[in-house]
Design a protein around this motif. Structure first.
Motif, PDB file in Angstrom:
ATOM      1  N   GLY A  38       0.802  -1.212   0.000  1.00 41.83           N
ATOM      2  CA  GLY A  38       0.000   0.000   0.000  1.00 41.83           C
ATOM      3  C   GLY A  38       0.835   1.263   0.000  1.00 41.83           C
ATOM      4  N   ALA A  39       2.099   1.148   0.399  1.00 46.20           N
ATOM      5  CA  ALA A  39       2.986   2.307   0.452  1.00 46.20           C
ATOM      6  C   ALA A  39       3.937   2.373  -0.737  1.00 46.20           C
ATOM      7  N   GLU A  40       3.843   1.422  -1.643  1.00 44.48           N
ATOM      8  CA  GLU A  40       4.738   1.355  -2.801  1.00 44.48           C
ATOM      9  C   GLU A  40       3.940   1.451  -4.090  1.00 44.48           C
ATOM     10  N   ASP A  41       4.560   1.969  -5.125  1.00 44.03           N
ATOM     11  CA  ASP A  41       3.901   2.045  -6.423  1.00 44.03           C
ATOM     12  C   ASP A  41       4.550   1.105  -7.431  1.00 44.03           C
ATOM     13  N   THR A  42       5.398   0.206  -6.954  1.00 45.87           N
ATOM     14  CA  THR A  42       6.042  -0.758  -7.845  1.00 45.87           C
ATOM     15  C   THR A  42       5.133  -1.976  -8.006  1.00 45.87           C
ATOM     16  N   PRO A  43       5.242  -2.676  -9.146  1.00 44.42           N
ATOM     17  CA  PRO A  43       4.365  -3.836  -9.351  1.00 44.42           C
ATOM     18  C   PRO A  43       4.665  -4.956  -8.360  1.00 44.42           C
ATOM     19  N   LEU A  44       3.627  -5.686  -8.003  1.00 45.04           N
ATOM     20  CA  LEU A  44       3.777  -6.835  -7.116  1.00 45.04           C
ATOM     21  C   LEU A  44       4.552  -7.919  -7.840  1.00 45.04           C
ATOM     22  N   ILE A  45       5.541  -8.468  -7.178  1.00 45.18           N
ATOM     23  CA  ILE A  45       6.336  -9.574  -7.713  1.00 45.18           C
ATOM     24  C   ILE A  45       6.241 -10.703  -6.701  1.00 45.18           C
ATOM     25  N   ALA A  46       5.883 -11.890  -7.158  1.00 45.28           N
ATOM     26  CA  ALA A  46       5.740 -13.024  -6.254  1.00 45.28           C
ATOM     27  C   ALA A  46       7.095 -13.381  -5.651  1.00 45.28           C
ATOM     28  N   GLN A  47       7.095 -13.606  -4.352  1.00 47.90           N
ATOM     29  CA  GLN A  47       8.298 -14.033  -3.638  1.00 47.90           C
ATOM     30  C   GLN A  47       8.322 -15.559  -3.590  1.00 47.90           C
ATOM     31  N   PRO A  48       9.502 -16.154  -3.416  1.00 47.03           N
ATOM     32  CA  PRO A  48       9.569 -17.619  -3.337  1.00 47.03           C
ATOM     33  C   PRO A  48       8.623 -18.151  -2.259  1.00 47.03           C
ATOM     34  N   VAL A 110       5.772   4.507 -16.845  1.00 47.78           N
ATOM     35  CA  VAL A 110       7.061   4.120 -17.405  1.00 47.78           C
ATOM     36  C   VAL A 110       7.042   2.635 -17.754  1.00 47.78           C
ATOM     37  N   PRO A 111       7.842   2.224 -18.732  1.00 43.04           N
ATOM     38  CA  PRO A 111       7.927   0.795 -19.047  1.00 43.04           C
ATOM     39  C   PRO A 111       8.358   0.010 -17.805  1.00 43.04           C
ATOM     40  N   GLY A 112       7.732  -1.142 -17.605  1.00 41.87           N
ATOM     41  CA  GLY A 112       8.046  -1.976 -16.454  1.00 41.87           C
ATOM     42  C   GLY A 112       7.142  -1.730 -15.257  1.00 41.87           C
ATOM     43  N   ASP A 113       6.273  -0.722 -15.339  1.00 45.28           N
ATOM     44  CA  ASP A 113       5.343  -0.408 -14.253  1.00 45.28           C
ATOM     45  C   ASP A 113       4.282  -1.488 -14.092  1.00 45.28           C
ATOM     46  N   GLY A 114       3.963  -2.193 -15.175  1.00 48.39           N
ATOM     47  CA  GLY A 114       2.907  -3.193 -15.160  1.00 48.39           C
ATOM     48  C   GLY A 114       1.570  -2.640 -15.601  1.00 48.39           C
ATOM     49  N   ARG A 115       1.450  -1.299 -15.560  1.00 47.00           N
ATOM     50  CA  ARG A 115       0.188  -0.645 -15.948  1.00 47.00           C
ATOM     51  C   ARG A 115       0.401   0.294 -17.133  1.00 47.00           C
ATOM     52  N   GLU A 116       1.503   0.110 -17.866  1.00 45.44           N
ATOM     53  CA  GLU A 116       1.814   1.044 -18.949  1.00 45.44           C
ATOM     54  C   GLU A 116       0.874   0.938 -20.137  1.00 45.44           C
ATOM     55  N   LEU A 117       0.048  -0.096 -20.179  1.00 42.48           N
ATOM     56  CA  LEU A 117      -0.958  -0.203 -21.240  1.00 42.48           C
ATOM     57  C   LEU A 117      -2.370  -0.138 -20.658  1.00 42.48           C
ATOM     58  N   ILE A 118      -2.512   0.598 -19.568  1.00 36.82           N
ATOM     59  CA  ILE A 118      -3.819   0.903 -18.992  1.00 36.82           C
ATOM     60  C   ILE A 118      -4.013   2.403 -19.147  1.00 36.82           C
ATOM     61  N   VAL A 119      -5.020   2.782 -19.900  1.00 39.19           N
ATOM     62  CA  VAL A 119      -5.267   4.202 -20.154  1.00 39.19           C
ATOM     63  C   VAL A 119      -6.732   4.527 -19.887  1.00 39.19           C
ATOM     64  N   THR A 120      -6.959   5.763 -19.491  1.00 46.22           N
ATOM     65  CA  THR A 120      -8.299   6.259 -19.192  1.00 46.22           C
ATOM     66  C   THR A 120      -8.417   7.654 -19.783  1.00 46.22           C
ATOM     67  N   ARG A 121      -9.628   7.990 -20.212  1.00 50.62           N
ATOM     68  CA  ARG A 121      -9.866   9.343 -20.722  1.00 50.62           C
ATOM     69  C   ARG A 121      -9.353  10.369 -19.724  1.00 50.62           C
ATOM     70  N   ASP A 122      -8.814  11.467 -20.241  1.00 52.22           N
ATOM     71  CA  ASP A 122      -8.181  12.451 -19.355  1.00 52.22           C
ATOM     72  C   ASP A 122      -9.166  13.310 -18.575  1.00 52.22           C
ATOM     73  N   ASP A 123     -10.468  13.165 -18.836  1.00 45.72           N
ATOM     74  CA  ASP A 123     -11.432  13.935 -18.053  1.00 45.72           C
ATOM     75  C   ASP A 123     -12.067  13.096 -16.939  1.00 45.72           C
ATOM     76  N   ALA A 124     -11.514  11.931 -16.659  1.00 51.14           N
ATOM     77  CA  ALA A 124     -12.028  11.076 -15.585  1.00 51.14           C
ATOM     78  C   ALA A 124     -11.460  11.540 -14.239  1.00 51.14           C
ATOM     79  N   VAL A 125     -12.297  11.483 -13.214  1.00 53.09           N
ATOM     80  CA  VAL A 125     -11.914  11.924 -11.871  1.00 53.09           C
ATOM     81  C   VAL A 125     -12.415  10.906 -10.858  1.00 53.09           C
ATOM     82  N   LYS A 126     -11.563  10.540  -9.893  1.00 56.68           N
ATOM     83  CA  LYS A 126     -12.023   9.705  -8.786  1.00 56.68           C
ATOM     84  C   LYS A 126     -12.708  10.611  -7.768  1.00 56.68           C
ATOM     85  N   VAL A 127     -13.882  10.193  -7.313  1.00 52.76           N
ATOM     86  CA  VAL A 127     -14.651  10.955  -6.335  1.00 52.76           C
ATOM     87  C   VAL A 127     -14.727  10.139  -5.060  1.00 52.76           C
ATOM     88  N   ARG A 128     -14.484  10.809  -3.943  1.00 52.84           N
ATOM     89  CA  ARG A 128     -14.571  10.124  -2.659  1.00 52.84           C
ATOM     90  C   ARG A 128     -15.065  11.086  -1.598  1.00 52.84           C
TER      91      ARG A 128
END
Length: 185
Positions: A38-48, A110-128
């Motif tokens: 929850g405190a990191e923005d790097t992709p999850l990598i399975a540990q042994p 950036v490449p290697g993020d795991g989400r580099e091919l996830i895109v959303t319209r630029d007018d989308a906003v998260k509401v909370r």
């Protein structure tokens, strides 16, 4: 490689509105949505000794194919259509993880993020809801119009807004800046 990734993401975003039917977001098959913590923005990598990370796979009924101009290939994934979409499922099935990836799809990765091919319209906003948020002169009457002591909601101000009044204000502010896509979790 980073510049090409950004150009491909920009191209994918442009294809969202020209797709038939128009799309809010695209999540490529093979994307790694979970983060390492929850405190990191790097992709999850399975540990042994731990279960493997499951790459995203589109349900066949939502599968679409878009073009990646710099890679001179197509990419298949889930197309989330414009309009009302509800994502449901049991606990720990990835609903919030998917919504986080979709809401962050307005930004390039950036490449290697795991989400580099996830895109959303630029007018989308998260509401909370934001308990304790300050509000100044916001018209929240479409959502709330009957407050204690006859307080007006057409020009609502508060130094310590409740969850419901802050969420109503967040929706109205998003609409005021031109957002046509609201994401709730």
């Amino acid at each position: 490689s980073h510049v090409y990734a950004v150009e491909d993401q920009s191209s994918l975003r442009r294809q969202l509105s020209s797709h038939n039917p128009p799309l809010l977001s695209f999540v490529a098959d093979g994307s790694i949505l979970p983060r390492s913590s929850g405190a990191e923005d790097t992709p999850l990598i399975a540990q042994p000794g731990e279960p493997t990370v499951v790459p995203f796979s589109s349900p066949p009924t939502l599968s679409v194919t878009l073009n990646l101009p710099n890679q001179n290939r197509t990419v298949t994934g889930m197309g989330i259509r414009d309009g009302v979409t509800v994502i449901v499922g049991g606990g720990f099935h990835g609903k919030s993880t998917l919504l986080t990836a979709v809401q962050l799809g307005v930004y390039d990765k950036v490449p290697g993020d795991g989400r580099e091919l996830i895109v959303t319209r630029d007018d989308a906003v998260k509401v909370r809801a934001e308990d304790g948020r300050q509000l100044h002169s916001v018209d929240i009457t479409p959502f709330i119009n009957n407050l204690p002591f006859g307080r007006s909601t057409s020009n609502f101000t508060s130094r310590d807004a409740s969850g419901s009044t802050s969420q109503a204000a967040n929706v109205m502010e998003a609409l005021e800046i031109g957002s046509r896509a609201l994401i709730f979790d």
